[in-house]
Design an enzyme around this catalytic site. Structure first.
Site, PDB file in Angstrom:
ATOM      1  N   GLU A 280      23.901  28.103  24.330  1.00 34.88           N
ATOM      2  CA  GLU A 280      24.893  27.722  25.335  1.00 34.88           C
ATOM      3  C   GLU A 280      26.240  28.365  25.038  1.00 34.88           C
ATOM      4  O   GLU A 280      26.959  28.788  25.944  1.00 34.88           O
ATOM      5  CB  GLU A 280      25.010  26.194  25.369  1.00 34.88           C
ATOM      6  CG  GLU A 280      25.628  25.656  26.635  1.00 34.88           C
ATOM      7  CD  GLU A 280      25.408  24.145  26.759  1.00 34.88           C
ATOM      8  OE1 GLU A 280      24.304  23.739  27.154  1.00 34.88           O
ATOM      9  OE2 GLU A 280      26.325  23.383  26.433  1.00 34.88           O
ATOM     10  N   GLU A 283      25.980  31.814  26.131  1.00 37.31           N
ATOM     11  CA  GLU A 283      25.993  31.844  27.601  1.00 37.31           C
ATOM     12  C   GLU A 283      27.425  31.721  28.125  1.00 37.31           C
ATOM     13  O   GLU A 283      27.830  32.444  29.042  1.00 37.31           O
ATOM     14  CB  GLU A 283      25.128  30.699  28.147  1.00 37.31           C
ATOM     15  CG  GLU A 283      24.968  30.731  29.660  1.00 37.31           C
ATOM     16  CD  GLU A 283      24.220  29.512  30.198  1.00 37.31           C
ATOM     17  OE1 GLU A 283      23.778  28.656  29.391  1.00 37.31           O
ATOM     18  OE2 GLU A 283      24.099  29.411  31.434  1.00 37.31           O
ATOM     19  N   CYS A 306      22.692  19.027  28.759  1.00 33.08           N
ATOM     20  CA  CYS A 306      21.840  18.290  27.803  1.00 33.08           C
ATOM     21  C   CYS A 306      21.456  16.914  28.285  1.00 33.08           C
ATOM     22  O   CYS A 306      20.569  16.293  27.725  1.00 33.08           O
ATOM     23  CB  CYS A 306      22.529  18.079  26.459  1.00 33.08           C
ATOM     24  SG  CYS A 306      23.671  19.315  26.008  1.00 33.08           S
ATOM     25  N   SER A 326      24.883  25.144  32.772  1.00 35.39           N
ATOM     26  CA  SER A 326      24.256  26.028  31.805  1.00 35.39           C
ATOM     27  C   SER A 326      22.761  26.026  32.080  1.00 35.39           C
ATOM     28  O   SER A 326      22.188  25.014  32.467  1.00 35.39           O
ATOM     29  CB  SER A 326      24.529  25.495  30.396  1.00 35.39           C
ATOM     30  OG  SER A 326      23.577  26.019  29.505  1.00 35.39           O
ATOM     31  N   LYS A 365      15.380  10.872  29.600  1.00 40.28           N
ATOM     32  CA  LYS A 365      14.567  11.872  28.909  1.00 40.28           C
ATOM     33  C   LYS A 365      13.095  11.731  29.258  1.00 40.28           C
ATOM     34  O   LYS A 365      12.330  12.677  29.161  1.00 40.28           O
ATOM     35  CB  LYS A 365      14.746  11.731  27.392  1.00 40.28           C
ATOM     36  CG  LYS A 365      16.125  12.115  26.891  1.00 40.28           C
ATOM     37  CD  LYS A 365      16.266  13.601  26.706  1.00 40.28           C
ATOM     38  CE  LYS A 365      17.700  13.954  26.340  1.00 40.28           C
ATOM     39  NZ  LYS A 365      17.977  15.375  26.553  1.00 40.28           N
ATOM     40  N   GLU A 368      12.848  13.606  32.345  1.00 39.99           N
ATOM     41  CA  GLU A 368      13.013  15.033  32.050  1.00 39.99           C
ATOM     42  C   GLU A 368      11.717  15.623  31.497  1.00 39.99           C
ATOM     43  O   GLU A 368      11.265  16.690  31.921  1.00 39.99           O
ATOM     44  CB  GLU A 368      14.150  15.219  31.040  1.00 39.99           C
ATOM     45  CG  GLU A 368      14.425  16.673  30.711  1.00 39.99           C
ATOM     46  CD  GLU A 368      15.494  16.827  29.630  1.00 39.99           C
ATOM     47  OE1 GLU A 368      15.460  16.075  28.634  1.00 39.99           O
ATOM     48  OE2 GLU A 368      16.362  17.701  29.791  1.00 39.99           O
ATOM     49  N   GLU A 373       8.509  21.613  35.637  1.00 37.25           N
ATOM     50  CA  GLU A 373       8.774  22.932  35.039  1.00 37.25           C
ATOM     51  C   GLU A 373       8.798  22.905  33.506  1.00 37.25           C
ATOM     52  O   GLU A 373       8.904  23.941  32.873  1.00 37.25           O
ATOM     53  CB  GLU A 373      10.092  23.502  35.579  1.00 37.25           C
ATOM     54  CG  GLU A 373      11.365  22.744  35.207  1.00 37.25           C
ATOM     55  CD  GLU A 373      11.724  21.622  36.183  1.00 37.25           C
ATOM     56  OE1 GLU A 373      10.813  21.127  36.886  1.00 37.25           O
ATOM     57  OE2 GLU A 373      12.904  21.221  36.213  1.00 37.25           O
ATOM     58  N   CYS A 522      25.567   9.828  24.156  1.00 35.67           N
ATOM     59  CA  CYS A 522      24.206   9.345  23.846  1.00 35.67           C
ATOM     60  C   CYS A 522      24.203   8.095  22.979  1.00 35.67           C
ATOM     61  O   CYS A 522      23.264   7.309  23.038  1.00 35.67           O
ATOM     62  CB  CYS A 522      23.417  10.435  23.153  1.00 35.67           C
ATOM     63  SG  CYS A 522      23.395  11.956  24.091  1.00 35.67           S
TER      64      CYS A 522
END
Ligand SMILES: Cc1cc2nc3c(=O)[nH]c(=O)nc-3n(C[C@H](O)[C@H](O)[C@H](O)COP(=O)(O)O)c2cc1C
Ligand code: SF4
Lengths: 593, 394
Positions: A280, A283, A306, A326, A365, A368, A373, A522
């Site tokens: 990242e 990036e 994230c 990102s 999560k 996710e 994908e 988190c």
């Protein structure tokens, strides 16, 4: 500030004007039971268990909602109060399908605790629980209306902290319930799966979809190699799930417990957090280069990716800003993709016989991991996601004396991490970690903050911002010479929303924005131990920064395992392999899908 | 008493009050008010002894005084025309026939209190008169302009729930949210609509204000009793010889009332609608209709001996079970339990002694509910179960 003086059970107390009777009682050490009240939320005053008697008043007063007034004489423990509270609790029990022996929240349920305290009779009144079928449509959140007591903490959480309002009270009278838009299942509404509602639900009406049995089955299967990764914030929360006080760092005990549970490889998401910084950070520098040196039209500010609750939020609410995200996968998913490729190969494990489990402070999560994908390894990259709470359950089920475990280390080659990775767990942590690395890449020097502690990005303000002047850069970064890198951090989606509005209006001054869906980051995640409060989150965050400061390596790019994976496998950040395994794309969801 | 005698007495009594439905020149009344000092208007309303006609009976002068003293960026007056109480239909007639008086009352409040915007919150079911009423408002808005009174009044459609008649739920619904009562304090006079000082008054209350300015506080005071001054518009229904809408002095005994309206076989009167109190025949002589006895928002439902009080109570409880806004525990669950409870006693699923648990529950609801809805369910429940225990339990 004006003060008012009143008496609570004949004890005189002076409080600031605007304070409630409940605040005043707290000040003199008188505990009043509450259910709908929550420190993080606005006052509702609807459960009525906090009622107290005011001398001279016919009706009882809801102490959480009524401001203390001059000369008030309040009694919190009269016959009238006790009887009313007991009756109210019994009414709540009558609309609550109590299954205390099998309920996931048993032992951690506020209704159960208060009912016990008042010796309330669950059968005093006729059963009127709402037996609507349990909503298990979502891979993350289970909604069981039969346990709901309509305190609206979830509603207020979703609206006030997250700005999402997926949950709302519908109907009235006996048909009142907490529901969604058009009463659609949770999976088909704007819910971000952040789980903040779960953290504030006093009962078992909202819980995470739990995968404890599935994980036991995997562990029990001798054919299967079960790898487990543990997110940064779990190590400062897990202790609470096992009876320890908030703010304990239990990394070593956690690693030991995971081994005792029977996981075959005990690894660390912190490793992939460091990897995230490499990808990242690079990036960001590339985007800056394209924007500043090549004058290309690139999406800035760049935003972190994230936090899967945040991702679903932006996919729903600001799909036109998806290019600003990102392309990095979250550390969990980077880890998952590498576990069944890099790790499997290095360790000689057949990836088709590998089950990848992650322990997360997060419920989003789970969603996710189930995104279609997320299978770049050729398999589902992460098979099961357990929350900190679920891991706590497993440790208890296994009869492990957690508090007295000897510390152990993670396994190699995806178990080493740095302080930069640990701080991912607190709001501002990703930003701090990124700055520690990016600044050094560009200038060859450490970030200009004492002990690498970038204080302006720390703390619990909803939105934080900072500017870092970049000087004496290395020749290849000359276009950044003298530039001021502007960054912002938001936690809690209601704050994220403000930054998005700013971008939409073309008024965002920032280059890089970190967003975490949950208040506190988190450490305050929807999968963390219950209860949560500003105080508890503060303690967890402090623990995170202590853990960082005690680690020998505190910059992601100095992690030897990171250096190794680039040497042996990935070759370079944003390289071919990285693109295949570590980066992703997003799904606009303006029309709820 | 023969019917002709009854009619004669009734006519006489109505004649004595005859304020609301009497033709008056409202424009002149407003002109008169505008020549008075603001404080004097509030004093006059206070002196008249006028108490809210919406049910709660709060002294109107005191409410206005509070609003006048409150500070805000703007002040509002809302005319509560939600009229949702079962058995009440007097506000409808007042608005249909005497909208002028109501709007004048609002304008007088505007002038006296410093209000610049007014709304008539019209019950959803009364939408048939919305256009006509808005027409009246428009006409008056022009007048206000020409009289240099900084005030406008408009109609807002109600949201359709009984609880939206509760003033803070009404305000929530006007602001576009669920009609749920707010925590109090703050009260609307301090922080109401849009968080600004707001006077909420019943239709009839405001119409009376116009008549008080017209005829003077002393005239108003001369009607009724020491504790219940003035007249009151009653909605009379049920097993009656005559029914409908009557403006009568407050302070009559129930016996007098039943003699005038009953069918000769009245066993009980439910005063004040579903949320009011049930007066049994044995108490008719000793019960005063007014704030010193049984207060009423206007609904008087008469039951003769053929009626089942179980059915009456069950009907009220079905109403409350559904019309509770559902936010607070005592009311949301309590209403369901009272209804299910009497049914369970009837069917034998719960013992007769369970009625005592239910009566205690009703008392808890009356002290622990958040708003007047849940607080008042004990009135019908405990009065009916006290006086008609056998009918309820067996
Ligand atoms: C459940 C409930 C329903 C109410 N409905 C009405 C109504 O329909 N009309 C009304 O004027 N007041 C109603 N009220 C009373 C209002 O809250 C308020 O007291 C009244 O409008 C004040 O006006 P007043 O002082 O002129 O009576 C209701 C109160 C409760 C608790
Ligand atoms: S008493 Fe009933 S109507 Fe009033 S706030 Fe409570 S639930 Fe709502």
């Amino acid at each position: 500030m004006d003060n008012v003086t009143l008496t609570i059970n004949d004890i005189k107390v002076t409080v600031e004007k605007g304070a409630t009777i409940l605040d005043a009682a707290k000040k003199v050490g008188v505990r009043i039971p509450t259910l709908c009240h929550h420190e993080d939320l606005c006052v509702a005053g609807n459960c009525r268990v906090c009622v107290v008697e005011q001398k001279g008043a016919r009706a009882l007063q809801a102490s959480c909602a009524v401001p203390a007034a001059e000369g008030m004489q309040i009694y919190t423990n009269t016959k009238k109060v006790r009887e009313a509270r007991k009756t109210i609790i019994e009414l709540l029990l009558s609309e609550h399908a109590g299954e205390c022996t099998s309920c996931y929240r048993s032992g951690n349920c506020e209704l159960q605790a208060i009912a016990q305290e008042y010796l309330a009779d669950g059968d005093a009144f006729i059963d009127v629980a709402d037996m609507t079928e349990i909503d298990i449509s979502s891979p993350a959140i289970v909604k069981d209306d039969s346990k709901c007591i309509k305190c609206t903490r979830c509603v207020r959480t979703c609206a006030e902290l997250q700005g999402v309002s997926a949950l709302w009270a519908i109907n009235k009278g006996n048909h009142t319930k907490i529901s969604t838009f058009m009463s659609k299942p949770m999976h088909y509404v704007v819910c971000t799966n952040c789980g903040q509602c779960i953290n504030r639900c006093p009962t078992g009406a909202l819980t995470e979809r739990n995968y404890i049995q599935d994980v036991w089955s995997a562990i029990d299967d001798p054919e299967v190699h079960v790898v487990v990764q543990t997110a940064p914030a779990v190590r400062v929360g897990l202790g609470e799930a096992l009876g320890m006080e908030p703010g304990r760092v239990v990394t070593g005990k956690m690693a030991a417990a995971l081994r005792k549970l029977g996981f075959d490889s005990v690894l660390d998401t912190d490793f992939s957090a460091d990897l995230t910084i490499m990808e990242e950070g690079t990036e960001l520098l590339v985007r800056l280069k394209e924007a500043l040196a090549e004058k290309k039209n690139v999406a800035l500010p760049m935003m972190t990716s994230c936090s899967p609750g945040w991702i679903k939020f932006i996919e729903h609410q600001y799909p036109e800003l998806l290019d600003n995200l990102s392309t990095c996968k979250s550390p969990q998913q980077m880890f998952g993709a590498l576990a069944k490729t890099y790790y499997a190969k290095k360790k000689g494990v057949d990836p088709s016989k590998m089950i990848s489990v992650s322990i997360m402070p997060c419920t989003a999560k789970k969603f996710e991991a189930a995104r279609p994908e997320m299978n770049s390894s050729g398999f589902q990259d992460v098979d099961y996601v357990l929350t900190t709470r679920e891991l706590g359950h497993m440790i208890r089920q296994a009869g492990i004396d957690f508090e007295n475990l000897q510390d152990e280390k993670f396994d190699t080659i995806m178990g080493e991490s740095t302080g930069a990775a640990v701080i991912f767990g607190a709001t501002g942590g990703v930003m701090e970690a990124a700055l520690r690395t990016a600044y050094e890449i560009v200038t060859g020097r450490e970030v200009p903050f004492a002990n690498l502690n970038i204080e302006p990005v720390r703390g619990m303000d909803g939105i934080k911002s900072a500017a870092v002047k970049i000087e004496k850069v290395k020749p290849e970064w000359s276009f950044l010479e003298g530039a001021e890198l502007k960054v912002a951090i938001a936690h809690g989606l209601v704050n994220a929303d403000k930054l998005m509005k700013e971008i939409e209006a073309g008024k965002s001054p920032y280059h890089f924005i970190e967003i975490m869906a949950c208040p506190g980051g988190c450490i305050g995640g929807g999968g963390q131990p219950i209860p949560t409060s500003p105080e508890i989150r503060k303690k967890r965050a402090e623990a995170i920064y202590v853990a960082d400061s005690e680690l020998p390596i505190r910059k992601s790019h100095e992690n030897p395992e990171i250096q190794m994976i680039y040497k042996d496998f990935l070759h370079e950040p944003l390289g071919h392999h990285s693109h295949e395994l570590l980066h992703t794309h997003y799904t606009p969801r303006r029309n709820v899908k | 008493m023969s019917n002709t005698d009854k009619n004669e007495i009734l006519n006489k009594m109505q004649e004595r009050v005859n304020l609301i439905f009497k033709n008056s020149d409202c424009s002149a009344i407003l002109d008169k008010a505008l020549t008075m000092k603001q404080d004097d208007i509030i004093k006059s309303v206070t002196d008249s002894g006028l108490r809210g006609r919406g049910g709660a009976g709060f002294p109107t002068g005191l409410k206005w005084k509070g609003a006048a003293a409150a500070s805000g960026n703007i002040k509002y007056i809302i005319c509560n025309a939600d009229e949702g109480e079962p058995g009440t239909f007097k506000d409808r007639r007042i608005l249909e026939e005497e909208a002028d008086k109501v709007i004048t009352g609002m304008a007088i409040c505007a002038y006296a209190v410093g209000v610049s915007e007014g709304y008539i919150y019209l019950r959803g079911e009364y939408n048939f008169m919305k256009d006509k009423l808005q027409g009246e408002c428009d006409k008056w808005n022009d007048k206000f302009k020409s009289k240099k009174l900084n005030f406008t009044v408009n109609v807002r459609s109600g949201a359709g729930a009984y609880v939206c008649g509760e003033e803070t739920a009404l305000i929530e619904s006007m602001e576009g949210r669920r009609g749920e009562p707010r925590n109090k304090p703050p009260f609307p006079v301090g922080a109401g609509y849009m968080n600004e000082p707001t006077v909420v008054n019943n239709v009839e209350t405001l119409a009376y204000v116009a008549t008080i300015i017209d005829k003077g506080a002393d005239y108003f005071k001369s009607i009724g009793t020491k504790d219940s001054m003035g007249g009151k518009v009653f909605s009379v229904s049920g097993d009656c010889a005559v029914k409908g809408i009557y403006e009568l002095p407050l302070g009559m005994t129930m016996q007098e009332f039943v003699d005038l309206f009953g069918d000769g076989d009245t066993k009980a009167v439910q005063v004040g609608g579903a949320s009011g109190t049930c007066v049994p025949r044995k108490n008719f002589a000793t019960t005063v209709i007014g704030f010193e006895g049984v207060p009423t928002g206007g609904s008087m439902m008469l039951f003769n001996s053929k009626r089942s009080m179980f059915n009456a109570l069950r009907n009220y409880l079905e109403f409350f079970e559904e019309e509770s806004c559902g936010q607070c525990t005592p009311c949301r669950v309590g209403c369901q339990q009272l209804l299910k409870g009497i049914e369970a006693i009837r069917s034998g699923e719960r013992p007769v002694s369970y009625i005592e648990e239910l009566r205690k529950l009703a008392v808890t609801m009356s002290v622990a509910s958040k708003c007047g809805l849940g607080q008042s369910v004990a009135s019908p429940f405990n009065s009916i179960t006290e006086h008609f225990r056998e009918e309820i339990c067996y």
